[in-house]
Design a protein around this motif. Structure first.
Motif, PDB file in Angstrom:
ATOM      1  N   ASP A  21     -33.136 -34.144 -33.757  1.00 48.62           N
ATOM      2  CA  ASP A  21     -33.388 -32.735 -33.429  1.00 48.62           C
ATOM      3  C   ASP A  21     -32.781 -32.377 -32.078  1.00 48.62           C
ATOM      4  OD1 ASP A  21     -34.638 -32.452 -35.773  1.00 48.62           O
ATOM      5  OD2 ASP A  21     -36.683 -32.240 -34.971  1.00 48.62           O
ATOM      6  N   VAL A  22     -32.959 -33.276 -31.101  1.00 43.83           N
ATOM      7  CA  VAL A  22     -32.412 -32.998 -29.768  1.00 43.83           C
ATOM      8  C   VAL A  22     -30.883 -32.905 -29.846  1.00 43.83           C
ATOM      9  CG1 VAL A  22     -32.061 -33.950 -27.452  1.00 43.83           C
ATOM     10  CG2 VAL A  22     -34.353 -33.956 -28.487  1.00 43.83           C
ATOM     11  N   THR A  24     -29.013 -32.146 -32.431  1.00 47.81           N
ATOM     12  CA  THR A  24     -28.628 -30.919 -33.136  1.00 47.81           C
ATOM     13  C   THR A  24     -28.658 -29.733 -32.179  1.00 47.81           C
ATOM     14  OG1 THR A  24     -29.774 -31.851 -35.019  1.00 47.81           O
ATOM     15  CG2 THR A  24     -29.061 -29.550 -35.221  1.00 47.81           C
ATOM     16  N   GLU A  25     -29.762 -29.672 -31.410  1.00 43.21           N
ATOM     17  CA  GLU A  25     -29.958 -28.547 -30.516  1.00 43.21           C
ATOM     18  C   GLU A  25     -28.856 -28.488 -29.446  1.00 43.21           C
ATOM     19  OE1 GLU A  25     -33.558 -28.739 -28.268  1.00 43.21           O
ATOM     20  OE2 GLU A  25     -33.490 -26.599 -27.782  1.00 43.21           O
ATOM     21  N   SER A  27     -25.886 -29.966 -29.473  1.00 44.80           N
ATOM     22  CA  SER A  27     -24.516 -29.733 -29.962  1.00 44.80           C
ATOM     23  C   SER A  27     -24.329 -28.282 -30.406  1.00 44.80           C
ATOM     24  CB  SER A  27     -24.137 -30.718 -31.071  1.00 44.80           C
ATOM     25  OG  SER A  27     -25.086 -30.678 -32.076  1.00 44.80           O
ATOM     26  N   PHE A  28     -25.439 -27.655 -30.843  1.00 42.74           N
ATOM     27  CA  PHE A  28     -25.353 -26.221 -31.164  1.00 42.74           C
ATOM     28  C   PHE A  28     -24.918 -25.432 -29.924  1.00 42.74           C
ATOM     29  CE2 PHE A  28     -27.592 -22.110 -30.904  1.00 42.74           C
ATOM     30  CZ  PHE A  28     -26.956 -21.457 -31.945  1.00 42.74           C
ATOM     31  N   HIS A  29     -25.563 -25.783 -28.790  1.00 46.49           N
ATOM     32  CA  HIS A  29     -25.237 -25.093 -27.547  1.00 46.49           C
ATOM     33  C   HIS A  29     -23.755 -25.269 -27.193  1.00 46.49           C
ATOM     34  CE1 HIS A  29     -26.112 -23.605 -23.414  1.00 46.49           C
ATOM     35  NE2 HIS A  29     -25.101 -24.417 -23.089  1.00 46.49           N
ATOM     36  N   ASP A  31     -21.257 -26.220 -29.100  1.00 45.61           N
ATOM     37  CA  ASP A  31     -20.371 -25.582 -30.090  1.00 45.61           C
ATOM     38  C   ASP A  31     -20.260 -24.094 -29.847  1.00 45.61           C
ATOM     39  OD1 ASP A  31     -20.022 -28.030 -31.138  1.00 45.61           O
ATOM     40  OD2 ASP A  31     -21.254 -27.715 -32.944  1.00 45.61           O
ATOM     41  N   MET A  32     -21.409 -23.462 -29.556  1.00 48.44           N
ATOM     42  CA  MET A  32     -21.403 -22.030 -29.305  1.00 48.44           C
ATOM     43  C   MET A  32     -20.518 -21.706 -28.110  1.00 48.44           C
ATOM     44  SD  MET A  32     -23.213 -20.390 -31.523  1.00 48.44           S
ATOM     45  CE  MET A  32     -23.836 -18.844 -30.886  1.00 48.44           C
ATOM     46  N   THR A  61     -29.725 -35.506 -19.965  1.00 49.57           N
ATOM     47  CA  THR A  61     -30.515 -34.444 -20.585  1.00 49.57           C
ATOM     48  C   THR A  61     -31.009 -34.860 -21.967  1.00 49.57           C
ATOM     49  OG1 THR A  61     -29.178 -32.859 -19.424  1.00 49.57           O
ATOM     50  CG2 THR A  61     -30.456 -32.027 -21.284  1.00 49.57           C
ATOM     51  N   CYS A  65     -34.886 -34.940 -22.753  1.00 52.96           N
ATOM     52  CA  CYS A  65     -35.494 -34.084 -23.786  1.00 52.96           C
ATOM     53  C   CYS A  65     -36.211 -34.917 -24.835  1.00 52.96           C
ATOM     54  CB  CYS A  65     -34.428 -33.226 -24.451  1.00 52.96           C
ATOM     55  SG  CYS A  65     -33.786 -31.977 -23.325  1.00 52.96           S
TER      56      CYS A  65
ATOM     57  N   TYR B  34     -28.852 -21.353 -26.122  1.00 55.04           N
ATOM     58  CA  TYR B  34     -27.594 -20.743 -25.751  1.00 55.04           C
ATOM     59  C   TYR B  34     -27.780 -19.279 -25.407  1.00 55.04           C
ATOM     60  CZ  TYR B  34     -22.671 -19.618 -25.656  1.00 55.04           C
ATOM     61  OH  TYR B  34     -21.436 -19.208 -25.259  1.00 55.04           O
ATOM     62  N   ALA B  53     -27.656 -28.529 -18.692  1.00 57.16           N
ATOM     63  CA  ALA B  53     -28.556 -29.674 -18.540  1.00 57.16           C
ATOM     64  C   ALA B  53     -29.911 -29.220 -18.014  1.00 57.16           C
ATOM     65  CB  ALA B  53     -27.942 -30.692 -17.600  1.00 57.16           C
ATOM     66  N   TYR B  56     -31.936 -27.082 -20.676  1.00 58.85           N
ATOM     67  CA  TYR B  56     -32.596 -27.777 -21.784  1.00 58.85           C
ATOM     68  C   TYR B  56     -33.723 -28.678 -21.300  1.00 58.85           C
ATOM     69  CZ  TYR B  56     -29.607 -25.650 -25.165  1.00 58.85           C
ATOM     70  OH  TYR B  56     -29.032 -24.724 -25.957  1.00 58.85           O
ATOM     71  N   GLN B  57     -33.519 -29.273 -20.122  1.00 53.93           N
ATOM     72  CA  GLN B  57     -34.626 -30.074 -19.571  1.00 53.93           C
ATOM     73  C   GLN B  57     -35.838 -29.181 -19.347  1.00 53.93           C
ATOM     74  OE1 GLN B  57     -33.271 -32.251 -16.117  1.00 53.93           O
ATOM     75  NE2 GLN B  57     -31.433 -32.899 -17.231  1.00 53.93           N
ATOM     76  N   HIS B  60     -37.619 -28.270 -22.738  1.00 48.74           N
ATOM     77  CA  HIS B  60     -38.473 -29.317 -23.321  1.00 48.74           C
ATOM     78  C   HIS B  60     -39.682 -29.614 -22.448  1.00 48.74           C
ATOM     79  CE1 HIS B  60     -35.984 -30.594 -26.820  1.00 48.74           C
ATOM     80  NE2 HIS B  60     -35.136 -29.799 -26.178  1.00 48.74           N
ATOM     81  N   TRP B  72     -37.454 -24.125 -35.786  1.00 52.20           N
ATOM     82  CA  TRP B  72     -36.070 -24.069 -36.239  1.00 52.20           C
ATOM     83  C   TRP B  72     -35.799 -22.765 -36.966  1.00 52.20           C
ATOM     84  CZ3 TRP B  72     -32.582 -27.237 -34.380  1.00 52.20           C
ATOM     85  CH2 TRP B  72     -32.994 -28.505 -33.886  1.00 52.20           C
ATOM     86  N   ASN B  77     -24.684 -16.872 -36.356  1.00 58.48           N
ATOM     87  CA  ASN B  77     -23.564 -17.326 -37.192  1.00 58.48           C
ATOM     88  C   ASN B  77     -23.997 -18.336 -38.257  1.00 58.48           C
ATOM     89  OD1 ASN B  77     -24.215 -19.298 -35.453  1.00 58.48           O
ATOM     90  ND2 ASN B  77     -22.109 -19.705 -34.733  1.00 58.48           N
ATOM     91  N   ARG B  79     -26.097 -20.856 -38.261  1.00 62.05           N
ATOM     92  CA  ARG B  79     -26.244 -22.292 -38.005  1.00 62.05           C
ATOM     93  C   ARG B  79     -27.701 -22.586 -37.660  1.00 62.05           C
ATOM     94  NH1 ARG B  79     -21.970 -25.333 -34.411  1.00 62.05           N
ATOM     95  NH2 ARG B  79     -23.692 -26.797 -34.611  1.00 62.05           N
ATOM     96  N   LYS B  80     -28.062 -23.861 -37.892  1.00 62.50           N
ATOM     97  CA  LYS B  80     -29.439 -24.254 -37.594  1.00 62.50           C
ATOM     98  C   LYS B  80     -29.613 -24.283 -36.076  1.00 62.50           C
ATOM     99  CE  LYS B  80     -32.673 -27.971 -38.617  1.00 62.50           C
ATOM    100  NZ  LYS B  80     -32.705 -29.400 -38.823  1.00 62.50           N
ATOM    101  N   LYS B  82     -32.552 -23.940 -32.622  1.00 61.06           N
ATOM    102  CA  LYS B  82     -33.964 -24.056 -32.244  1.00 61.06           C
ATOM    103  C   LYS B  82     -34.346 -22.847 -31.420  1.00 61.06           C
ATOM    104  CE  LYS B  82     -36.991 -27.855 -30.994  1.00 61.06           C
ATOM    105  NZ  LYS B  82     -36.973 -29.158 -30.311  1.00 61.06           N
TER     106      LYS B  82
END
Lengths: 889, 115
Positions: A21-22, A24-25, A27-29, A31-32, A61, A65, B34, B53, B56-57, B60, B72, B77, B79-80, B82
């Motif tokens: 999950d971490v 995915t989250e 890499s989404f960032h 990629d965006m 990170t 996370c 994002y 960094a 996201y820290q 969480h 989720w 666009n 995509r999955k 969070k």
């Protein structure tokens, strides 16, 4: 999301899932961001590079996370579980509130069962488990003299033998001497003189035991040297009671039996060497050894040794026996038939109580088992009644595990509350028991409800709760629940399997109750036999008091005689007094041992017969109404200045003078083969000098006028006065003769005799109590099962009655079930009782473990109680109204 | 890895600062990480851009404190992604933190302003 968690529980995330999950989250960032940078015209590579650079420490990170999420997850799980338990608990409280009768019956049963277990555990832990007040007490042994082949028949060592053992043995780091209690008279600065118990101890004894003094120091080498030996160490109790816990006591002088002693130390709370001594004085071993003959032949030194590290008890015993064998060769006339034995001090101190306590602990454990069976049954009935409720809960999504937990929570709630009530009960009961039977427990043992006991009760409560909750829970949550939803008619009758379980529980209850009742029955019969024992004397109307002619002036026997003659004479002329005498050891309190030689017979010096020696004076026989069977009792003729006369008991006369010619013969007693002859002038009746459960031994009633070196006596006074009144009278008489002397232990002879039965009565009372509780519980169990059965078969009975079945037919239908279960239980119980009774054999008197009368009456009792428990529900079955019953449901 | 990032996040930007900014970002609607970073960028005209960094820290960490929760969902666009949103406790925290920060900033402002 939160709503989802709460109502439709999602599966918990594993570590792997969290990691994924971490990733995915993150890499989404990235990629965006890359897509955005690409849209601004950067190349794929450049965009990625910039995105990564902007992001910062990606690896850290990711780890950070994940760790946060794992912790979040764990917290949530705990919180959830807690919430579930709280839910279960709240639900349990609600359900129990709705059936107060069930709750009250269960709580009472639990409180009694757990309370009894706690109470017995409190006492047995104090006696059997708590450490003795010695360093590494399990390595401390008592060494005694014994006869080969009779390892349990032991006597103290003689001072000379002790000295030899002390010097030649190699297995103990030290052997210390104890010379048992003597009373000394302490004169306080103000008030009446008081008699205290003193123990003479070898100068190395305290170092053998390894207990440091609380104040000052203990007795050490050098304290025993004459001139330096007027040192005394006080016990904690004595210090508190008689010296008010004075912190400055060490160094002070006190007067004991007319001499001045210096207090050198106080021992800590709970420290005792004997059973109830007040103080310790140094024992002058070297001085004793000067009298060579007596030092070898008189056996009065108790030896305490500490095993050296690495030495096994077996090796130490072999060592002692080697020493004993050498002594036997060296001193054949004193030691030829002697060997040595040793026993842990713990066994000696808790000796009498150990079997009784283990027995009681076993008995209460059985009571608890019965209680569990009973509650399981009760709970089982309830679960069946609640089948539909449980089925509904199951249908709404509660898993089987959750249902089981729900039901076990209920039983745990009950058992913990019941346990708490039980602990309260136990605290009261322990206090009550010990105050009713103050002599039962050696004062060294401190029985009280403390953290250890509480932990025990909590454990017992939890085990109980699980035991009686799990069975119904498993049954109640079983798969066929769903059928009970569809089934409307006999939906709550329960399955065949649970019926069988319930019957088995009843059988077990009856069997356990029978075992307990048999045990109690055998003890009751023993007690009955004991009280039927012919005492040989009449304790009714006799008051006794302890007395010691203490002080240097009484070194002269003439003064001892004058004192006792005077006191006895004064008392016999007091109004309301019939006869006054004195004896060295009161009945049931034993006597000392001596050897017997008969004039004109071959006396084998190596194997002289043992006689119990009691010294008597005044109207001892008249005061106790002991008959003189032949010859005469002592009178004015038996003066100390003529050759000694003596009286023997009937057993001695029969055993050693079978021709009936005892009176007029001469005998010699004591260690010296050339001692003075004593002429037998009379034969007196037998009485149980050593306790009611010990057979009468050959006994000599010596004339105290000749034996006035013995300065402690017990007065016996036959009087119409009360004990308190008589005590005051005795005190006045003593004060008139010698105001420096003290009177102790004024009590009735009945009290003395009763006291000798105290520990027996203690065990008996408790065992009976437990057995009756067990019987009651078993009866409730039978009743419960049948009543439940009848309630469930209401419709069936209605039909039968409508079809013309007579009342007796209906009764027999119900009763038959109960009778079958009870009979099976009785048979199983008999087998158990026969096996278990062997454990009792050591505690029985006058009955065998196969006593038919006991078994017969117990079986009858159980059967009658079982029948009564059957009849009540059976009668209810006959009163079923056919019409209403068929309309039901 | 740092390099240009040093220019984006002011060096003294403390954990607590990022936390309150994130809470503020989520005050009106649920957002994914994002989106939050874009929102902060836009609101502060690029001054308070937070390093990924640190962001996201913070997310969480805040989730562990139960100030925000995640779920989720699908992004613009498809995509999955969070999505984070404020909890009641988070909202309360935002309120207290905000007033503390305002007072603090005022004080700093007063000290630094030419007399």
């Amino acid at each position: 999301m939160s709503i989802g968690r709460r109502f439709f529980k999602l599966p918990w995330r594993s570590r792997t899932t969290i990691a994924r999950d971490v990733d995915t989250e993150l890499s989404f960032h990235l990629d965006m961001r890359i897509a955005e940078l690409r849209a601004r015209g950067l190349s794929e590579d450049a965009a990625r590079q910039q995105a990564m650079a902007e992001f910062g420490d990606l690896d850290f990170t990711r780890v950070y996370c994940r760790r946060q999420d794992e912790r979040t997850e764990r917290d949530d799980r705990h919180a959830d579980r807690l919430a579930e338990w709280r839910q279960d608990l709240a639900y349990a409280v609600r359900t129990l509130r709705r059936s107060p009768a069930f709750a009250i019956v269960s709580l009472l049963t639990l409180a009694i069962a757990i309370g009894a277990n706690t109470a017995v555990f409190t006492v047995s832990r104090a006696v059997l488990l708590q450490p003795l007040p010695y360093a590494d007490a399990d390595r401390v042994y008592r060494v005694s003299s014994s006869w080969p082949g009779h390892p349990t028949d032991v006597v103290p060592l003689s001072p000379a033998d002790f000295a030899d053992f002390q010097q030649t043995q190699t297995s103990f780091s030290g052997l210390g001497a104890i010379v048992p209690s003597q009373s000394v008279i302490w004169r306080p600065k103000s008030g009446d003189p008081k008699s205290l118990d003193a123990l003479l101890v070898g100068s190395n004894l305290f170092s053998v035991l390894g207990t440091p003094a609380l104040l000052g120091r203990a007795i050490i080498a050098g304290d025993e040297i004459p001139g330096n030996d007027h040192n005394v160490v006080l016990s904690f109790d004595c210090w508190q009671r008689d010296f008010g816990g004075d912190a400055g006591i060490v160094g002070q002088s006190i007067e004991l039996s007319g001499a001045t002693y210096r207090v050198i130390g106080v021992m800590p709370y709970g420290f005792l060497i004997g059973q109830h001594e007040d103080l310790w004085l140094p024992y002058d071993q070297a001085g004793t050894l000067k009298d060579v003959v007596r030092a070898r032949k008189q056996h009065y030194v108790h030896a305490i040794g500490r095993l050296k590290a690495g030495v096994t008890p077996a090796r130490a015993l072999a060592d002692l026996r080697t020493v004993a064998a050498r002594l036997a060769q060296q001193y054949p006339e004193a030691d030829s038939a002697r060997s040595a034995s040793m026993r842990p001090v713990r066994d000696i101190i808790s000796g009498d109580l150990r079997p009784a306590l283990l027995l009681l602990q076993g008995a209460v454990a059985l009571v608890l088992l019965i209680a569990c069976a009973n509650l399981a049954n009760l709970a089982l009935s309830r679960t069946m009644g609640r089948r539909r409720e449980l089925a509904t809960r199951a249908a709404l999504g509660a898993g089987r595990a959750r249902l089981v937990r729900q039901l076990v929570t209920e039983s745990l709630l009950l058992s913990i509350i019941g346990g708490a009530m039980g602990v309260g009960l136990a605290m009261a009961a322990t206090r009550l028991l010990l105050s009713v039977n103050p002599t039962t427990l050696p004062p060294m043992f401190d029985a009280r409800v403390d953290a250890g006991v509480l932990a025990f009760s909590l454990a017992v409560s939890l085990v109980t709760g699980v035991l009686f909750g799990l069975l119904p829970a498993l049954d109640g949550s079983s798969a066929n629940l769903y059928e009970s939803l569809k089934d409307s008619g006999r939906g709550n009758s329960g399955g065949r399997a649970s019926g069988r379980v319930r019957k088995t529980l009843v059988v077990a209850q009856v069997a356990l109750a029978l075992i307990l009742l048999t045990g109690a029955g055998l003890l009751i019969r023993s007690f009955g036999e004991l009280t039927r024992v012919t005492l040989g004397f009449d304790p009714q109307g006799v008051v006794t008091a302890g007395l010691r002619a203490a002080g240097d002036q009484y070194e002269d026997p003439v003064r001892v005689n004058a004192f006792y003659d005077g006191v006895i004479d004064d008392l016999s002329h007091a109004p309301g007094v019939t006869a006054v005498g004195a004896v060295s050891d009161l009945p049931t309190r034993g006597g000392s041992g001596t050897a017997l030689r008969i004039e004109g017979e071959q006396n084998d010096e190596a194997r002289l017969p043992e006689l119990t020696y009691l010294s008597v004076r005044g109207d001892f026989f008249k005061a106790l109404r002991i008959p003189i069977i032949a010859g005469r009792g002592y009178d004015a003729r038996d003066r100390p200045d003529i050759p000694e006369t003596t009286i023997i008991n009937e057993t001695t006369a029969k055993r050693f003078f079978p021709k009936g010619d005892a009176v007029g013969r001469r005998i010699r007693i004591g260690p010296d083969p050339n001692g003075t002859w004593m002429t037998i002038i009379g034969v007196a009746g037998d009485f149980h000098s050593e306790g009611l459960d010990t057979p009468v031994k050959p006994t000599l009633y010596a004339n105290h006028r000749h034996e006035a070196w013995m300065r402690s006596m017990s007065l016996v006074m036959r009087t119409s006065r009360t004990a308190a009144d008589a005590g005051a009278l005795i005190r006045r008489a003593i004060r008139a003769r010698d105001p420096s002397l003290a009177v102790r232990d004024v009590e009735t002879l009945n009290g003395v005799v009763g006291g000798s039965l105290a520990s027996r009565r203690f065990a008996l009372g408790l065992a009976t109590c437990f057995a009756l509780i067990a019987l009651t519980l078993a009866a409730v169990g039978i009743y419960g099962v049948l009543a439940y059965n009848v309630a469930n078969r209401t419709r069936e009975f209605g039909v039968r009655i409508a079809l013309g079945a007579s009342s007796s037919r209906v009764v027999s239908l119900v009763v038959r079930q109960g009778v079958v279960a009870s009979l099976v239980g009785i048979v199983a119980g008999l087998v158990g009782a026969l096996l278990g009774a062997r454990l009792l054999s050591g505690m029985l008197f006058g009955v065998t473990t196969l006593d038919v009368r006991t078994y017969g009456s117990v079986v009858l009792l159980v059967f009658i109680v079982a029948m009564i428990a059957c009849i009540v529900p059976a009668l209810r079955a006959t009163r079923v109204d056919p019409l209403t019953s068929m309309r039901a449901d | 890895m740092t390099g240009s990032a040093m220019n984006r996040t002011p060096p003294e930007m403390l954990q607590g600062t990022v936390d309150i900014l994130v809470l503020r970002a989520l005050a009106w609607q649920a957002m994914h990480g994002y989106a939050i970073s874009r929102w902060l960028d836009g609101r502060s005209d690029g001054v308070l851009s937070v390093e990924g960094a640190a962001l996201y820290q913070a997310l969480h960490r805040l989730e562990r404190r139960k100030w925000i929760i995640s779920e989720w969902g699908l992004s613009e666009n498809n995509r999955k992604a969070k999505y984070y949103s404020l909890t009641t406790a988070g909202r309360k925290q935002l309120r207290t933190e905000t007033s503390t920060w305002m007072a603090y900033a005022d004080a700093v402002h007063k000290v630094l302003s030419p007399a």
